[in-house]
Motif scaffolding. Structure first.
Motif, short mmCIF file in Angstrom:
data_model
loop_
_atom_site.label_atom_id
_atom_site.label_comp_id
_atom_site.label_asym_id
_atom_site.label_seq_id
_atom_site.Cartn_x
_atom_site.Cartn_y
_atom_site.Cartn_z
N GLY A 165 0.83 -1.20 0.00
CA GLY A 165 0.00 0.00 0.00
C GLY A 165 0.87 1.25 0.00
N LYS A 166 0.26 2.36 -0.40
CA LYS A 166 1.01 3.61 -0.50
C LYS A 166 0.41 4.67 0.43
CE LYS A 166 2.13 2.85 -5.38
NZ LYS A 166 3.53 2.56 -5.28
N PHE A 167 1.27 5.63 0.78
CA PHE A 167 0.79 6.80 1.49
C PHE A 167 1.32 8.03 0.78
CE2 PHE A 167 4.93 6.13 3.42
CZ PHE A 167 5.45 7.42 3.50
N LYS A 168 0.58 9.14 0.92
CA LYS A 168 1.04 10.42 0.38
C LYS A 168 0.52 11.52 1.28
CE LYS A 168 -0.10 11.67 -3.87
NZ LYS A 168 -0.15 12.23 -5.25
N ASN A 169 1.45 12.31 1.82
CA ASN A 169 1.11 13.45 2.67
C ASN A 169 1.59 14.72 1.98
OD1 ASN A 169 0.22 11.68 4.73
ND2 ASN A 169 2.32 11.38 5.36
N ARG A 170 0.70 15.68 1.82
CA ARG A 170 1.05 16.95 1.19
C ARG A 170 1.50 17.93 2.26
NH1 ARG A 170 3.07 19.18 -3.30
NH2 ARG A 170 2.59 21.39 -3.31
N MET A 171 2.73 18.40 2.15
CA MET A 171 3.29 19.36 3.09
C MET A 171 3.38 20.71 2.38
SD MET A 171 4.01 17.01 5.38
CE MET A 171 5.23 17.56 6.52
#
Length: 146
Positions: free
Chosen positions: A50-56
């Motif tokens: 699975g993947k994660f993506k956090n926008r900073m």
């Protein structure tokens, strides 16, 4: 590739910490290195592959980036490992200590920024996590209401 280690002792049970570390709603509350940055979105598919993506993003809108990875190892309440798109590896260990938890993060350094800057940035985010969960969950562990 040099490895960098950061850690925090958090006065909250591992079950609460695990959930706050992996819930997209919680991630957006603590995932920033300083008060002039924030996490504007978070997607987290917590499973191997699975993947994660956090926008900073900087709060003034001057810059931003996506922090993302693919999970390579999961042991609920004990360990998370992932690889970033550039091939660097990260391992997060959760060590339960009764009503507290030690988190140890080991990650591959990148070559653009000095080691100290990388360590300080990641430690600042982990310190924000510690503050967030201790404030949010500390009283729920003793049965007291907020």
């Amino acid at each position: 590739m040099e490895k960098i280690k950061i850690e925090a002792h958090i006065n909250v049970r591992v079950e609460s910490i695990w959930n706050a570390y992996n819930s997209a709603e919680d991630i957006m509350q603590w995932n920033h290195a300083s008060d002039n940055w924030h996490c504007t979105s978070s997607i987290n598919d917590l499973r191997i592959g699975g993947k994660f993506k956090n926008r900073m993003e900087a709060k003034d809108g001057s810059m931003g980036f996506d922090f993302e990875g693919t999970y390579t190892n999961l042991e609920p309440f004990k360990k998370i490992a992932y690889v970033m798109p550039d091939g660097r590896h990260v391992s997060i260990n959760f060590e339960s200590k009764k009503s507290a938890t030690d988190i140890i993060v080991i990650f591959d350094a990148e070559s653009e920024n000095p080691i100290g800057m990388q360590r300080d940035g990641w430690q600042a985010i982990l310190n924000n996590f510690k503050s967030y969960v201790e404030k949010t969950y500390a009283n729920t562990q003793t049965g007291q209401s907020l």
